[in-house]
Structure formats: structure tokens, C-alpha cells
Scaffold this active site. Sequence first.
Site, mmCIF file in Angstrom:
data_model
loop_
_atom_site.group_PDB
_atom_site.id
_atom_site.type_symbol
_atom_site.label_atom_id
_atom_site.label_comp_id
_atom_site.label_asym_id
_atom_site.label_seq_id
_atom_site.Cartn_x
_atom_site.Cartn_y
_atom_site.Cartn_z
ATOM 1 C CG ASP A 1 18.078 11.034 52.011
ATOM 2 O OD1 ASP A 1 17.381 10.788 51.001
ATOM 3 O OD2 ASP A 1 19.313 10.893 52.036
ATOM 4 C CG ASN B 1 22.897 10.070 50.622
ATOM 5 O OD1 ASN B 1 21.818 10.026 51.239
ATOM 6 N ND2 ASN B 1 23.661 9.016 50.430
ATOM 7 C CG ASP C 1 20.199 7.145 50.434
ATOM 8 O OD1 ASP C 1 21.108 6.437 50.891
ATOM 9 O OD2 ASP C 1 19.483 7.877 51.166
ATOM 10 C CG ASP D 1 22.128 10.727 55.331
ATOM 11 O OD1 ASP D 1 21.644 10.588 54.192
ATOM 12 O OD2 ASP D 1 22.255 11.837 55.885
ATOM 13 C CG ASP E 1 20.111 0.977 70.292
ATOM 14 O OD1 ASP E 1 18.926 1.281 70.094
ATOM 15 O OD2 ASP E 1 20.465 -0.084 70.865
ATOM 16 C CG ASP F 1 18.339 -4.149 71.197
ATOM 17 O OD1 ASP F 1 17.301 -3.489 71.266
ATOM 18 O OD2 ASP F 1 18.406 -5.268 70.659
ATOM 19 C CD GLU G 1 14.543 -2.756 74.344
ATOM 20 O OE1 GLU G 1 15.331 -3.663 74.045
ATOM 21 O OE2 GLU G 1 13.677 -2.346 73.568
ATOM 22 C CG HIS H 1 12.867 2.033 68.049
ATOM 23 N ND1 HIS H 1 13.290 2.405 69.319
ATOM 24 C CD2 HIS H 1 13.271 0.770 67.887
ATOM 25 C CE1 HIS H 1 13.932 1.414 69.881
ATOM 26 N NE2 HIS H 1 13.931 0.395 69.035
ATOM 27 C CG ASP H 2 10.896 -1.381 69.821
ATOM 28 O OD1 ASP H 2 11.742 -1.642 70.686
ATOM 29 O OD2 ASP H 2 11.091 -1.552 68.595
HETATM 30 O O1 TEU Z 1 13.337 -4.623 71.446
HETATM 31 C C1 TEU Z 1 13.298 -5.642 72.466
HETATM 32 C C2 TEU Z 1 11.987 -6.370 72.418
HETATM 33 O O2 TEU Z 1 11.191 -6.113 71.584
HETATM 34 C C3 TEU Z 1 11.781 -7.505 73.376
HETATM 35 O O3 TEU Z 1 12.561 -7.218 74.505
HETATM 36 C C4 TEU Z 1 10.298 -7.706 73.752
HETATM 37 O O4 TEU Z 1 9.429 -6.945 73.000
HETATM 38 C C5 TEU Z 1 10.019 -7.354 75.185
HETATM 39 O O5 TEU Z 1 10.905 -8.055 75.984
HETATM 40 C C6 TEU Z 1 8.563 -7.725 75.523
HETATM 41 O O6 TEU Z 1 8.428 -7.950 76.897
HETATM 42 C C7 TEU Z 1 14.652 -4.337 70.996
HETATM 43 C C8 TEU Z 1 14.583 -3.175 70.030
HETATM 44 O O7 TEU Z 1 14.072 -2.027 70.690
HETATM 45 C C9 TEU Z 1 13.721 -3.578 68.860
HETATM 46 O O8 TEU Z 1 13.546 -2.485 67.950
HETATM 47 C C10 TEU Z 1 14.398 -4.738 68.146
HETATM 48 O O9 TEU Z 1 13.559 -5.190 67.095
HETATM 49 C C11 TEU Z 1 14.651 -5.891 69.127
HETATM 50 O O10 TEU Z 1 15.226 -5.477 70.365
HETATM 51 C C12 TEU Z 1 15.653 -6.852 68.505
HETATM 52 O O11 TEU Z 1 16.916 -6.234 68.457
HETATM 53 CA CA CA Z 2 20.617 9.131 52.802
#
Ligand code: TEU
Ligand code: CA
Length: 575
Positions: A28, A30, A32, A36, A105, A206, A262, A334-335
Site C-alpha cells: 500500500d 498511499n 489507505d 495498489d 486478469d 476468469d 481458469e 487467491h481462491d
Molecule cells: O473463480 C471461479 C470459481 O470459483 C468457479 O469456477 C468454481 O469454484 C469452480 O468452477 C469449481 O469447480 C473465479 C475467481 O478465481 C474467483 O476469485 C472469483 O470469485 C470467481 O471466479 C468469480 O469471478
Molecule cells: Ca493504497
Amino acid sequence: MEDKSNIYKRAWWKEAIAYQIYVRSFKDSNNDGIGDIKGIIEKIPYLKRLGVDAIYLNPINKSPNDDNGYDVSDYYSIMDEFGTMEDFDSLLSTLHKNNMRLIMDLVINHTSDEHPWFIEAKKSKSNKCHDFYMWRDGKNGAPPNNWTSFFGGSAWEYNVSTDEYYLHIFSKKQPDLNWENKRVKEAVFDIINFWKNKGVDGFRFDAINHLAKDPIFKNAEVLKDGSLDMLPRIQNLPPVHDYIKEIRTNVLKGDSIAVIGEAGGISYEKAKDYTNIPEDKLHMLFHFDMHSIGRGEKPWLRIPPNISEIKEKFSGWSKRGNEEGWNPVFYSNHDTTRTLSRLGDTKKFRSESAKLLGLLQMTMRGTPFIYYGDEIGMSNPTDFKLEDYRDVAVKNEYELQVIKGNVKKEDFLLGLSYTNRDNSRTPMQWDKSSNCGFSNATPWIRPATDYLTVTVESQENDPDSILSFYKTLIEIRKNHPVLIYGSFKEYFKDNNQVYVYERFDGSDFGISDETRYIIFLNMKDSSIKLELGEYPEIDLIDDELLISNYADRKIYGSVLELRPYEAFLVALNKG
Ligand code: TEU
Ligand code: CA
């Protein structure tokens, strides 16, 4: 017969060390409390020293942040919290000056409900944007069918102005786009062209496997077999491949720009459906193979990581033939939760197991995507309370599960600590100052519990640190391209503790290195004796030890004692 030569073509996105940055949590600039773009620019020297060639940024377009940027309200601008378009231009030019690249992304399965298209669409059935989305009439005041959102609750939201429902397989603020509509495709092609013309080097699309939804949905009948059956109707359906081909032929021809998608529910056996014809398909496919490793049948029940499953998945991807396409190599993003907490040991063997995971990732066939913080061994927070979570899924699920009395609050919380995405979204741990050196303001999400001891500052100048180990691994991978392009062969396949494999050849890609590289990984916290006798071809004598996570590793003889999480790479100089 299509030209197969490009399957054996080398490409920057095959040779790169990629690094995923969850922008909100990286740095970060700035104060907040939110990461960023200027913060990323500040840390480019760090990434360069690590050996990173390309960074993949989670969404940076304007968004109300219901799902932290995965709900886009303007594809042609930068999210206010992350900075300005000038900041983006400066980031891209600074990366290019450093001979580094940027993978963006793009969220094309849905928009935010605050996107102008949706604001128009929901006004009336005759509105010019109405069929940009997927609308259905309800049934006796109920949703069209009992599909559920990935984030809990119905996948349908009622719209008063048109007395109908719109589909959102994610949050209700993420209405699904209607890809059967030519104008939607043209609008998305224009968005891709805009960022391509700015010089973006790659795209990660995505949830690309969700672009097509099943015609059954047109009848909006209630599914006989319950909403769990929903997945086959909303992911990996044939029209998805037509849409990908249209993107490739209309806006992303050739191989200079990386085209990544993805796709949940797809592993190495079916990945070729998405990647086997480079000119029409994706270059790489992000999967979910590692996300559920270690999960019991309830989120709050954990089981030890299934080593055989981990081996089967990584080997399956590495054994894919060139004609099937290329692979990313990762276990976290991140998931899901932090890799070290899911697959390693954060207590007794933190360093050994973090280094083992790094060695595995850097010696597999495919492009490594290091998730920010894994290179210093960041792990899940162990003391988050309900109010510490930020994930949109938590609020919905808490209502559905705890408030409705289906799950005890302590089980729900324990389940979050084992499975929720926020575990891997805590601030990057730069140093041991109050907010990990991430910000001088209170971060948008609490730091992980080990933020005082696991930091870049404490590791960057320590030759024995996890970070130094990753740097050495990356150098080794770059200096031995057999580790990038070489073939893959596995030993002790049925052993559910050790993972032993060989990387060799690579001549298809013009590599003339006869050396054979053998990797030994003890994936558990107990020692094990390995009889090499059954594999005379890897009977180690005076071969070259390239790297090991135990300082005193000796390789000789045909019986190897592998200590807990012991990992090493040997170059067999025999021909
Ligand atoms: O994730 C996709 C996702 O979560 C689905 O495709 C599902 O979990 C999967 O098909 C299970 O088989 C992407 C991003 O990576 C995630 O961070 C977002 O929350 C999501 O899409 C919505 O944009
Ligand atoms: Ca910031």
C-alpha cells in the site's frame, strides 16, 4: 494437417517464472490500508532479485469490490483504490524496462451489477442491453429453478422493473453475461483489444469454463436431482470452446501474448479440450486440483494431505504430451488457503517443507506461478474471528449455515480457518513492523498470525532462508532448460510418502543437454529409507547434488535415508 511445429515452439510464457499478485494485499503506497499499483512498482526490484519474469495481477478494473475486483463496473479504467491509468502505464513500462511482463486478469463471464450495461439492462425488457444478461421468468413467485450460487443462496435475483430473475452463479452483484449474444462478444473483444493495444503481455480469463450455460436452463424447470447437479449445466459445455476460438481468431491470434483461462472441474485428463490446438485454444489452463487436498467431508474436518493424489495430479500434468498443450504449475492462489498450511508443516518443519514445495514447483514441466508470499513461507492466520473475514462468500454462508441453525458457529469458524480464501489474502509480510511493512494504515484485512517472524526482511540476506532457496531454485531452472521443456518420468509411483521423478531430454525444443535430473521429495514429517536397487538407472554414486533443503545431504549408495520433508535435486552426469 495443421502445422504442428508451433507445439514445439519455445515461448516466453513457457520459460517464464510467473508470480501472482493479489494487488489488494501486496503493498500500500498511499496508506489507505489497500494495496495498489504504485506499491507494486515500488517492489519490482524485489521481484527482479527473486528472478520473476512475469507478474499476474488479480483484477484491477474499476469495481465496487463485492468480490474484490471480480465484479467489474468499467473495463476501461483502473479501480480507484488501486490508482490511475497513468499508474498502470507506469507499471507496464517499468516492467518492460526490466525485461518483465504483465498478465492481466479479465472477468468476462459476468460484470458488476453496477456496470452501465446492467444498469440499463434491468430497466426494461426492451432495453438495448437487456439481452446482455440471462433473464428468466419466475414460477409462482419463486426463482426459475433451484440453482444455487457458488457463494451461497439462490443463483437467481429478482428484478422488479421487469418482473423477472437474472442469473448469477457467483454473487448477486455479479450478473452472468449472455455469451449467445453477438453484441456481448463484440463488446468483450473490444475490451481485450484495448488492453492488448496498451501492451499487456498476457490475459488470464476468469471462470472461462462458465461462459456457456445449458439449454435446459432455457426451460427454467426445477432440476429433478437438486441444485448440486447444476455444475454440469454451467461449466465446460461445448460452446465454451467456440467462444475461446472466437477470442483467439478475432483478437488474440498467435503466441506472443499469453492466453490463459481458469476452469474449475477440469484436470490434466481433459485439459487438452482447452489447450491442444494453440491457434484456436488457450495456451494454459488454471485448474483447482490442489484446492481441496486435505479437506474432510465437512469444511471443519481435516485429513492429512493425500500424497498419492498430489503425485497423481502433478505427474498427470507433467506427463501431458506437447501436442496436448502447455501447463501452469501451482498449488495455491487467491481462491484457496496457503500451500504451506495445506500441504506442508508450519510447526516442526516449516523451512524444510516450504523448500520442498518450492523444489517441486520449480522442477515440474510447465510454467511456475508463485503465489505472493509462498516464497517466504507465509501461512494461514490461526486466530481469525468471524469479523476478520472479508470474503463475500462468508456472509452468505454464515446466514445460511449458522443463523439457520444447520452448523454450529465454532464448526463454521473452524471450517473457515481450513478452507476460506481469505487465508491466502492477508497482507504481504515485508517486515516485522506493525502492519508487516505493507502499509502505515490498518490493512483492509488482518495480517496472518506469524507476520512478526515470517518476513522478506528477515530472509532476504539469510542464505539458509526459504526466500534464498527459491532464488537458487529459480536460477537452477533457468540455467537448466531441461527442467522447463524436458520429459518427465516417475519412480516409486505407488509409494505414498516419497515423490521421485526425473526430467530429461528436451531435444524437441532444441535443447542439447544430456544430463538427467532426478528429484527426491519426502512429502511427510517422518524419515523413510529408499532402496534404489530396484531402479539401477538412478543408483546414485558421484553425481552432482544441485540443491538440497538439508545442509548435510550426501548422495551415495543404493539405500537413501530421507529425513522429514527432505528434498533434493541431483544431476546424473551419465549419458
Ligand atoms: O473463480 C471461479 C470459481 O470459483 C468457479 O469456477 C468454481 O469454484 C469452480 O468452477 C469449481 O469447480 C473465479 C475467481 O478465481 C474467483 O476469485 C472469483 O470469485 C470467481 O471466479 C468469480 O469471478
Ligand atoms: Ca493504497
